[in-house]
Write an enzyme that holds these catalytic residues in place. Structure first.
Site, PDB file in Angstrom:
ATOM      1  N   GLU A  37     -10.138 -11.655 -18.970  1.00  0.00           N
ATOM      2  CA  GLU A  37      -8.677 -11.454 -19.351  1.00  0.00           C
ATOM      3  C   GLU A  37      -8.223 -10.201 -18.577  1.00  0.00           C
ATOM      4  O   GLU A  37      -7.002 -10.282 -17.956  1.00  0.00           O
ATOM      5  CB  GLU A  37      -8.409 -11.623 -20.835  1.00  0.00           C
ATOM      6  CG  GLU A  37      -7.233 -11.500 -21.144  1.00  0.00           C
ATOM      7  CD  GLU A  37      -6.745 -11.418 -22.695  1.00  0.00           C
ATOM      8  OE1 GLU A  37      -5.788 -11.524 -23.151  1.00  0.00           O
ATOM      9  OE2 GLU A  37      -7.869 -11.636 -23.410  1.00  0.00           O
ATOM     10  N   GLY A  64      -1.754  -9.353 -29.219  1.00  0.00           N
ATOM     11  CA  GLY A  64      -1.639  -9.417 -30.601  1.00  0.00           C
ATOM     12  C   GLY A  64      -3.338  -9.087 -31.335  1.00  0.00           C
ATOM     13  O   GLY A  64      -3.334  -8.471 -32.320  1.00  0.00           O
ATOM     14  N   GLY A  65      -4.037  -9.793 -30.806  1.00  0.00           N
ATOM     15  CA  GLY A  65      -5.395  -9.701 -31.259  1.00  0.00           C
ATOM     16  C   GLY A  65      -6.214  -8.854 -30.633  1.00  0.00           C
ATOM     17  O   GLY A  65      -7.446  -8.351 -30.925  1.00  0.00           O
ATOM     18  N   SER A  66      -5.990  -8.676 -29.186  1.00  0.00           N
ATOM     19  CA  SER A  66      -7.029  -7.529 -28.476  1.00  0.00           C
ATOM     20  C   SER A  66      -6.129  -6.856 -27.637  1.00  0.00           C
ATOM     21  O   SER A  66      -5.024  -7.124 -27.229  1.00  0.00           O
ATOM     22  CB  SER A  66      -7.978  -8.442 -27.688  1.00  0.00           C
ATOM     23  OG  SER A  66      -7.598  -9.226 -26.715  1.00  0.00           O
ATOM     24  N   GLN A 102      -6.498  -4.904 -23.525  1.00  0.00           N
ATOM     25  CA  GLN A 102      -7.274  -4.788 -22.211  1.00  0.00           C
ATOM     26  C   GLN A 102      -6.860  -3.399 -21.493  1.00  0.00           C
ATOM     27  O   GLN A 102      -5.755  -3.252 -21.248  1.00  0.00           O
ATOM     28  CB  GLN A 102      -7.367  -5.896 -21.313  1.00  0.00           C
ATOM     29  CG  GLN A 102      -8.086  -7.086 -21.898  1.00  0.00           C
ATOM     30  CD  GLN A 102      -7.299  -7.780 -23.217  1.00  0.00           C
ATOM     31  OE1 GLN A 102      -7.515  -8.018 -24.253  1.00  0.00           O
ATOM     32  NE2 GLN A 102      -6.052  -8.050 -22.749  1.00  0.00           N
TER      33      GLN A 102
END
Length: 449
Positions: free
Chosen positions: A193, A223-225, A227
């Site tokens: 990603e 929203g969840g992770s 990078q």
């Protein structure tokens, strides 16, 4: 100075040489609809590109013998599902195609919200495929690949529930008239990603240039992770980083070592839950989760990932930036690795929720994006938190979100106050996400020339 894009042979070399070698473990807006043209002539820049890119690109002239084809990439994120439909023009049989334009459409909530009703999740995919059928000419359907990659939303689900959703998507794809490649539906690991987003941004900004190592880093806040990916200038960055934070890409017959990592649970929405102490908590039917980051009189049910939480400010307590920062620090400090050279002067492109919250708080103009320093997020976070009533109509979570972004950048990654961030939703009218990089990767694997 108008922007010139990469020469076709650069794209050719890139795709032919692409061999992504990353190892990672699976961790895990209102509807938007717009169409825009990237119109990339892919001409080699005479000099390295300026950091601020223009919005309008020159028209692509299409020779008589050229042909057009399409690629469809679904981004199944934690807060929404997005479809990217890319149109390519191949001007010469011996060269790879030029990206002509992108159609982008998004729906909310994300697939993970349908963890107990996978059929309903499948219906959201069917709806987006209708957009694809209207965009891609019918005679191109059978040869247009359709791919879905899920990110943190599904990584956070129990394996059996995530697999049920993926199976439902496979069934929907099987009903569609498009070409369904092998492994067309999957959960993408966090390393891919970050790296594919880095490829997208550096391609669109013209920095994937064979004779220089000048590139831009990327910061993606979902929203969840979240990078971070960049090309280290110092060997010490590589040597001092955890081994799993270094990914190799073979490009232009050279191996590039990228620093990249995806932090599951540190995306903006998941960080709200962690700040509230609600992440993984039980007794949700009666517990009320409070925070100094929320307006004192705020109380409501809030749903994420199909789970409803009771959240509230502290009616008889204190609220504001300092207390909020202390709460948020626990979610970041000691969890996020600080790369050796991150305090340098490299330019980072920041997008997704970095961009959205900067717009909502008035830090930048939403139509153009813009450059800010890390200290600007801190200053605006203080203003929002100390005037929560003023900003509540925009979002009662704006103080928490802006404080979290500030804390993530400073206490987490270790950026200096004067580090420059280029906030962008689009680069050259193409969405800043991993989707274009992933589409290039699939074209190479499928040998679509």
């Amino acid at each position: 100075m108008p922007l010139q894009m990469l020469i076709l042979t650069v794209m050719c070399m890139w795709v032919l040489a692409w061999n992504f070698q990353a190892e990672a473990t699976y961790y895990h807006r209102q509807t938007v609809h717009h169409e825009h043209s990237a119109n990339m002539e892919n001409l080699l820049p005479e000099n390295l590109l300026p950091e601020v890119v223009p919005e309008v690109l020159p028209e692509v002239s299409q020779p008589v013998n050229s042909r057009t084809f399409y690629g469809i990439m679904f981004d199944a994120g934690s807060t929404g599902t997005r479809i990217h439909i890319y149109k390519f023009i191949q001007k010469d049989p011996v060269e790879l195609p030029v990206l002509d334009n992108e159609m982008y459409h998004a729906v909310k909530p994300g697939l993970s919200a349908y963890k107990d009703k996978p059929e309903e999740g499948g219906n959201t995919i069917r709806a987006l495929l209708k957009v694809a059928k209207k965009t891609v000419p019918e005679h191109e359907w059978k040869q247009t690949p359709v791919v879905l990659k899920a990110t943190a939303g599904l990584r956070l689900l129990p394996e059996e529930k995530a697999n049920a959703l993926l199976d439902e998507v496979r069934e929907v794809f099987g009903e569609s008239p498009f070409f369904v490649p092998n492994n067309s539906v999957s959960i993408m690991n966090g390393t891919n990603e970050g790296v594919l987003a880095w490829v997208t941004v550096n391609f669109l900004t013209g920095h994937l240039y064979a004779k220089t190592r000048k590139t831009v880093g990327i910061l993606d806040l979902g929203g969840g992770s979240t990078q971070i990916t960049f090309l280290p200038k110092s060997k010490k960055t590589v040597f001092t980083a955890p081994a799993s934070y270094i990914a190799n890409i073979n490009m232009f017959n050279n191996t590039l070592q990228l620093y990249t990592h995806s932090y599951l649970g540190n995306g903006l929405v998941a960080a709200r839950l962690a700040t509230l102490g609600a992440l993984g908590a039980d007794g949700l039917e009666w517990k009320v989760f409070t925070s100094s980051c929320l307006p004192k009189k705020f109380r409501e049910d809030w749903t994420f990932g199909g789970i409803t939480y009771k959240v509230s400010g502290i009616p008889d307590g204190y609220a504001g930036y300092k207390l909020c920062y202390y709460e948020v620090m626990r979610v970041v400090k000691g969890i996020v690795h600080q790369p050796f050279e991150i305090k340098g002067s490299s330019i980072f492109y920041a997008f997704s929720y970095y961009f959205d919250r900067a717009v909502e708080s008035g830090l930048i103009d939403g139509s153009r994006g813009g450059m800010v320093e890390v200290r600007d997020f801190k200053k605006r976070a203080k203003e929002v938190c100390n005037k929560m009533t003023k900003y509540r109509p925009i979002s009662p979570f704006l103080c928490m979100d802006m404080t979290y972004i500030t804390c993530l950048l400073k206490e987490g990654f270790g950026f200096k106050d004067n580090t420059v961030l280029q906030l962008a939703k689009k680069v050259n009218n193409v969405e800043t996400s991993w989707a274009l990089g992933a589409t290039f990767d699939h074209f190479n694997n499928l040998n679509i020339h």
